[in-house]
Design a protein around this motif. Structure first.
Motif, PDB file in Angstrom:
ATOM      1  N   PRO A 206       0.837  -1.093   0.067  1.00 42.57           N
ATOM      2  CA  PRO A 206      -0.265   0.160   0.114  1.00 42.57           C
ATOM      3  C   PRO A 206       0.804   1.424  -0.032  1.00 42.57           C
ATOM      4  CG  PRO A 206      -0.014  -0.996   1.694  1.00 42.57           C
ATOM      5  CD  PRO A 206       0.543  -1.914   1.562  1.00 42.57           C
ATOM      6  N   TRP A 207       0.545   2.498  -0.403  1.00 43.07           N
ATOM      7  CA  TRP A 207       1.312   4.627  -0.334  1.00 43.07           C
ATOM      8  C   TRP A 207       1.728   4.024   0.946  1.00 43.07           C
ATOM      9  CZ3 TRP A 207      -0.639   8.075  -3.714  1.00 43.07           C
ATOM     10  CH2 TRP A 207      -1.073   7.566  -5.182  1.00 43.07           C
ATOM     11  N   LEU A 208       2.019   4.511   1.261  1.00 44.08           N
ATOM     12  CA  LEU A 208       3.269   5.109   2.124  1.00 44.08           C
ATOM     13  C   LEU A 208       4.039   6.256   1.837  1.00 44.08           C
ATOM     14  CD1 LEU A 208       5.442   1.746   2.830  1.00 44.08           C
ATOM     15  CD2 LEU A 208       3.655   2.247   3.822  1.00 44.08           C
ATOM     16  N   PRO A 209       4.181   6.927   3.152  1.00 43.36           N
ATOM     17  CA  PRO A 209       4.963   8.023   3.153  1.00 43.36           C
ATOM     18  C   PRO A 209       6.348   8.311   2.644  1.00 43.36           C
ATOM     19  CG  PRO A 209       4.131   7.717   5.608  1.00 43.36           C
ATOM     20  CD  PRO A 209       3.526   6.999   4.633  1.00 43.36           C
ATOM     21  N   GLY A 210       7.196   7.496   2.352  1.00 43.01           N
ATOM     22  CA  GLY A 210       8.148   7.221   2.090  1.00 43.01           C
ATOM     23  C   GLY A 210       9.204   5.594   2.286  1.00 43.01           C
ATOM     24  N   CYS A 211       9.584   6.124   0.743  1.00 44.73           N
ATOM     25  CA  CYS A 211      10.520   4.216   0.469  1.00 44.73           C
ATOM     26  C   CYS A 211      10.571   3.319   1.619  1.00 44.73           C
ATOM     27  CB  CYS A 211      11.692   4.582  -0.726  1.00 44.73           C
ATOM     28  SG  CYS A 211      12.210   2.892  -1.120  1.00 44.73           S
ATOM     29  N   ASN A 212      10.130   2.112   1.148  1.00 42.44           N
ATOM     30  CA  ASN A 212      10.576   1.083   2.436  1.00 42.44           C
ATOM     31  C   ASN A 212      11.537   0.786   2.212  1.00 42.44           C
ATOM     32  OD1 ASN A 212       9.572  -0.244   0.157  1.00 42.44           O
ATOM     33  ND2 ASN A 212       8.073  -1.018   1.401  1.00 42.44           N
ATOM     34  N   GLY A 213      12.651   0.777   0.682  1.00 37.39           N
ATOM     35  CA  GLY A 213      13.829   0.213   0.701  1.00 37.39           C
ATOM     36  C   GLY A 213      14.646   1.377   0.828  1.00 37.39           C
ATOM     37  N   CYS A 214      14.753   2.672   0.487  1.00 35.02           N
ATOM     38  CA  CYS A 214      15.873   3.411   0.550  1.00 35.02           C
ATOM     39  C   CYS A 214      15.740   4.487   1.367  1.00 35.02           C
ATOM     40  CB  CYS A 214      16.443   4.128  -0.684  1.00 35.02           C
ATOM     41  SG  CYS A 214      15.043   4.748  -1.665  1.00 35.02           S
ATOM     42  N   GLY A 215      14.686   4.775   2.105  1.00 36.38           N
ATOM     43  CA  GLY A 215      13.746   5.645   2.938  1.00 36.38           C
ATOM     44  C   GLY A 215      13.640   7.353   2.015  1.00 36.38           C
ATOM     45  N   CYS A 216      13.474   6.896   0.882  1.00 36.23           N
ATOM     46  CA  CYS A 216      13.431   8.730   0.032  1.00 36.23           C
ATOM     47  C   CYS A 216      12.206   8.981   0.359  1.00 36.23           C
ATOM     48  CB  CYS A 216      13.853   8.374  -0.978  1.00 36.23           C
ATOM     49  SG  CYS A 216      13.640  10.168  -2.380  1.00 36.23           S
ATOM     50  N   LEU A 217      11.811   9.514   0.590  1.00 34.81           N
ATOM     51  CA  LEU A 217      10.471  10.660   0.600  1.00 34.81           C
ATOM     52  C   LEU A 217       9.604  11.350  -0.471  1.00 34.81           C
ATOM     53  CD1 LEU A 217      10.691  12.215   4.353  1.00 34.81           C
ATOM     54  CD2 LEU A 217      10.352  10.181   4.214  1.00 34.81           C
ATOM     55  N   ASP A 218      10.305  10.812  -1.415  1.00 36.97           N
ATOM     56  CA  ASP A 218       9.864  11.540  -3.061  1.00 36.97           C
ATOM     57  C   ASP A 218       9.286  10.278  -3.396  1.00 36.97           C
ATOM     58  OD1 ASP A 218      10.608  14.273  -2.160  1.00 36.97           O
ATOM     59  OD2 ASP A 218      12.750  14.017  -2.809  1.00 36.97           O
ATOM     60  N   TRP A 219       8.211  11.132  -4.609  1.00 35.53           N
ATOM     61  CA  TRP A 219       7.640   9.591  -5.067  1.00 35.53           C
ATOM     62  C   TRP A 219       6.820  10.080  -6.294  1.00 35.53           C
ATOM     63  CZ3 TRP A 219       2.140   9.981  -5.347  1.00 35.53           C
ATOM     64  CH2 TRP A 219       2.162  10.236  -3.877  1.00 35.53           C
ATOM     65  N   ASP A 220       6.669   9.125  -7.388  1.00 36.98           N
ATOM     66  CA  ASP A 220       5.491   9.676  -8.204  1.00 36.98           C
ATOM     67  C   ASP A 220       4.825   8.574  -8.516  1.00 36.98           C
ATOM     68  OD1 ASP A 220       7.242   7.768  -9.633  1.00 36.98           O
ATOM     69  OD2 ASP A 220       7.945   9.656 -10.998  1.00 36.98           O
ATOM     70  N   THR A 221       3.800   8.238  -9.559  1.00 36.94           N
ATOM     71  CA  THR A 221       2.791   7.053  -9.535  1.00 36.94           C
ATOM     72  C   THR A 221       3.375   6.415 -10.522  1.00 36.94           C
ATOM     73  OG1 THR A 221       1.406   8.507  -9.720  1.00 36.94           O
ATOM     74  CG2 THR A 221       1.309   7.826  -8.139  1.00 36.94           C
ATOM     75  N   VAL A 222       3.218   5.291 -11.040  1.00 38.07           N
ATOM     76  CA  VAL A 222       2.462   4.900 -12.283  1.00 38.07           C
ATOM     77  C   VAL A 222       1.169   4.129 -12.628  1.00 38.07           C
ATOM     78  CG1 VAL A 222       5.265   4.182 -12.761  1.00 38.07           C
ATOM     79  CG2 VAL A 222       3.944   2.783 -11.999  1.00 38.07           C
ATOM     80  N   GLU A 223       0.722   3.728 -13.822  1.00 35.81           N
ATOM     81  CA  GLU A 223      -0.426   3.509 -13.863  1.00 35.81           C
ATOM     82  C   GLU A 223      -0.238   1.648 -13.881  1.00 35.81           C
ATOM     83  OE1 GLU A 223      -4.927   3.737 -16.318  1.00 35.81           O
ATOM     84  OE2 GLU A 223      -2.621   5.377 -16.278  1.00 35.81           O
ATOM     85  N   ALA A 224      -1.171   1.030 -13.158  1.00 37.18           N
ATOM     86  CA  ALA A 224      -0.901  -0.566 -13.427  1.00 37.18           C
ATOM     87  C   ALA A 224      -1.619  -0.599 -14.550  1.00 37.18           C
ATOM     88  CB  ALA A 224      -1.677  -0.767 -12.291  1.00 37.18           C
ATOM     89  N   SER A 225      -1.252  -1.817 -15.481  1.00 41.09           N
ATOM     90  CA  SER A 225      -1.876  -2.724 -16.331  1.00 41.09           C
ATOM     91  C   SER A 225      -3.126  -2.787 -16.142  1.00 41.09           C
ATOM     92  CB  SER A 225      -1.079  -3.092 -17.474  1.00 41.09           C
ATOM     93  OG  SER A 225      -1.237  -5.059 -16.222  1.00 41.09           O
ATOM     94  N   GLY A 226      -3.541  -3.172 -14.781  1.00 46.85           N
ATOM     95  CA  GLY A 226      -4.638  -4.272 -14.199  1.00 46.85           C
ATOM     96  C   GLY A 226      -4.908  -5.613 -14.594  1.00 46.85           C
ATOM     97  N   GLU A 227      -3.391  -5.974 -15.444  1.00 48.05           N
ATOM     98  CA  GLU A 227      -3.431  -7.234 -15.119  1.00 48.05           C
ATOM     99  C   GLU A 227      -2.625  -8.146 -13.714  1.00 48.05           C
ATOM    100  OE1 GLU A 227      -4.310  -9.247 -17.431  1.00 48.05           O
ATOM    101  OE2 GLU A 227      -4.546  -7.783 -18.795  1.00 48.05           O
ATOM    102  N   GLY A 228      -2.951  -9.969 -13.777  1.00 43.71           N
ATOM    103  CA  GLY A 228      -2.506  -9.918 -12.467  1.00 43.71           C
ATOM    104  C   GLY A 228      -2.726 -11.429 -12.460  1.00 43.71           C
ATOM    105  N   THR A 229      -2.485 -12.033 -11.226  1.00 46.83           N
ATOM    106  CA  THR A 229      -2.312 -13.708 -10.820  1.00 46.83           C
ATOM    107  C   THR A 229      -2.950 -13.756  -9.077  1.00 46.83           C
ATOM    108  OG1 THR A 229       0.471 -13.724 -10.670  1.00 46.83           O
ATOM    109  CG2 THR A 229      -0.722 -14.235 -12.223  1.00 46.83           C
ATOM    110  N   VAL A 230      -3.920 -15.188  -8.564  1.00 46.67           N
ATOM    111  CA  VAL A 230      -4.235 -14.599  -7.373  1.00 46.67           C
ATOM    112  C   VAL A 230      -2.608 -15.330  -6.703  1.00 46.67           C
ATOM    113  CG1 VAL A 230      -5.593 -16.409  -5.576  1.00 46.67           C
ATOM    114  CG2 VAL A 230      -6.308 -15.315  -7.690  1.00 46.67           C
ATOM    115  N   TYR A 231      -2.063 -14.582  -6.295  1.00 44.44           N
ATOM    116  CA  TYR A 231      -0.954 -15.515  -4.868  1.00 44.44           C
ATOM    117  C   TYR A 231      -1.245 -15.905  -4.564  1.00 44.44           C
ATOM    118  CZ  TYR A 231       3.223 -14.894  -2.735  1.00 44.44           C
ATOM    119  OH  TYR A 231       4.712 -15.354  -2.410  1.00 44.44           O
ATOM    120  N   SER A 232      -2.445 -15.552  -3.247  1.00 50.10           N
ATOM    121  CA  SER A 232      -3.470 -16.213  -1.956  1.00 50.10           C
ATOM    122  C   SER A 232      -4.210 -15.980  -1.875  1.00 50.10           C
ATOM    123  CB  SER A 232      -2.853 -15.841  -0.460  1.00 50.10           C
ATOM    124  OG  SER A 232      -2.651 -17.283  -0.562  1.00 50.10           O
ATOM    125  N   TYR A 233      -5.341 -16.927  -1.333  1.00 46.06           N
ATOM    126  CA  TYR A 233      -6.487 -16.414  -1.639  1.00 46.06           C
ATOM    127  C   TYR A 233      -7.479 -16.614   0.514  1.00 46.06           C
ATOM    128  CZ  TYR A 233      -8.255 -21.300  -2.113  1.00 46.06           C
ATOM    129  OH  TYR A 233      -8.007 -22.142  -2.914  1.00 46.06           O
TER     130      TYR A 233
END
Length: 307
Positions: A206-233
């Motif tokens: 989910p969306w977060l105020p900062g990156c959980n990889g490098c800690g950077c607080l700057d971000w933009d967005t990309v639009e997902a294709s909407g395609e996916g798979t069921v990982y668990s249910y």
């Protein structure tokens, strides 16, 4: 169930406080690297403290080392079962887990053999909730290694008499705040937006105020294709909630872009949902007194999941 019956039950339930629920429990396996690896892969946690040389177990795995699996543990006292049976007999037949609390005294390491015991720590007075009237029951599990206390796990449930809700209840609305408003604005526009760190490029949901990889607080967005798979249910049968008609499937969907999100799986019967099924996002609009509510669900790709 009448309120008087619930009130009279309280004193009988309080007598179970302090009684052991399990004694002399032993973890079925010592703390081990394969389980740590599986946990980290499932959680997407790449912290080198868990996977590098001389690793420790993630603290939140504390309960995992005490679980008995389908066959359970020896040493269970039966007091907890008696307590739940007493509630069942009084009409509190529904149960929902409400929260847990953990305390960590020292890290666990591969090779540690855990032992544990559990106690019924508290039973609340009669409480009235939106789900129904009932009691909060808290158990406390003390986890030890070599006799030394290493952590404590408190688990709380609500055992209640379910309220019958009127049909056609409004769909629950998501909690929208400063950190996730952009995601829900995109959904309202029938767009599935993913946050992207502008420093390291990591996608996150989910969306977060900062990156959980490098800690950077700057971000933009990309639009997902909407395609996916069921990982668990999971398939939801109980407890019933307004505006939902169980049973229904709730999936952890892995998008083609690599992030995962939770949503309903639609388009096939709930018992035909399987891990790996290809799905595609679909936006559904619900109308109620507060106006239109748009939610993303995932429809199984045509021709899949029908066998």
């Amino acid at each position: 169930m009448a309120g008087a019956a619930l009130d009279g039950l309280g004193a009988r339930l309080k007598a179970y406080e302090g009684r052991p629920a399990a004694v002399a429990g032993v973890g079925k396996d010592p703390v081990n690297a394969p389980m740590i690896r599986h946990w980290c892969e499932a959680m997407g946690d790449t912290n080198p403290a868990y996977l590098g040389p001389d690793p420790i177990a993630p603290p939140t795995m504390l309960q995992a080392w005490t679980m008995g699996g389908l066959s359970g543990h020896q040493g269970r006292t039966g007091a907890y079962d008696e307590l739940l049976s007493l509630l069942d007999a009084s009409g509190c037949t529904a149960v929902v887990a409400t929260d847990c609390e953990q305390e960590y005294l020292r890290p666990l390491r591969p090779g540690d053999q855990v032992t544990f015991d559990s106690v019924i720590e508290s039973v609340s007075g009669r409480k009235t909730t939106k789900l129904g009237a009932g009691y909060f029951v808290t158990t406390r599990t003390d986890v030890r290694v070599g006799g030394d206390l290493v952590g404590t796990h408190r688990f709380r449930i609500l055992k209640y008499a379910p309220v019958r809700h009127e049909p056609q209840a409004p769909r629950p609305r998501p909690v929208v705040g400063r950190d996730n408003a952009g995601f829900w604005q995109g959904v309202a526009e029938h767009r599935l937006l993913i946050q992207r760190c502008t420093d390291c490029g990591t996608l996150r949901h989910p969306w977060l105020p900062g990156c959980n990889g490098c800690g950077c607080l700057d971000w933009d967005t990309v639009e997902a294709s909407g395609e996916g798979t069921v990982y668990s249910y999971v398939v939801m049968h109980h407890p019933p909630f307004p505006a939902f008609d169980p049973p229904y499937a709730v999936g952890l969907i892995e998008l083609a872009e690599g992030v995962r999100l939770v949503s309903n799986v639609v388009g096939v019967p709930y018992d035909k949902v399987r891990i790996g099924l290809p799905v595609r996002v679909e936006f559904r609009t619900y109308e109620d007194a507060d106006g239109a509510l748009v939610l993303p669900v995932f429809r199984v790709v045509e021709g899949e999941g029908e066998a």
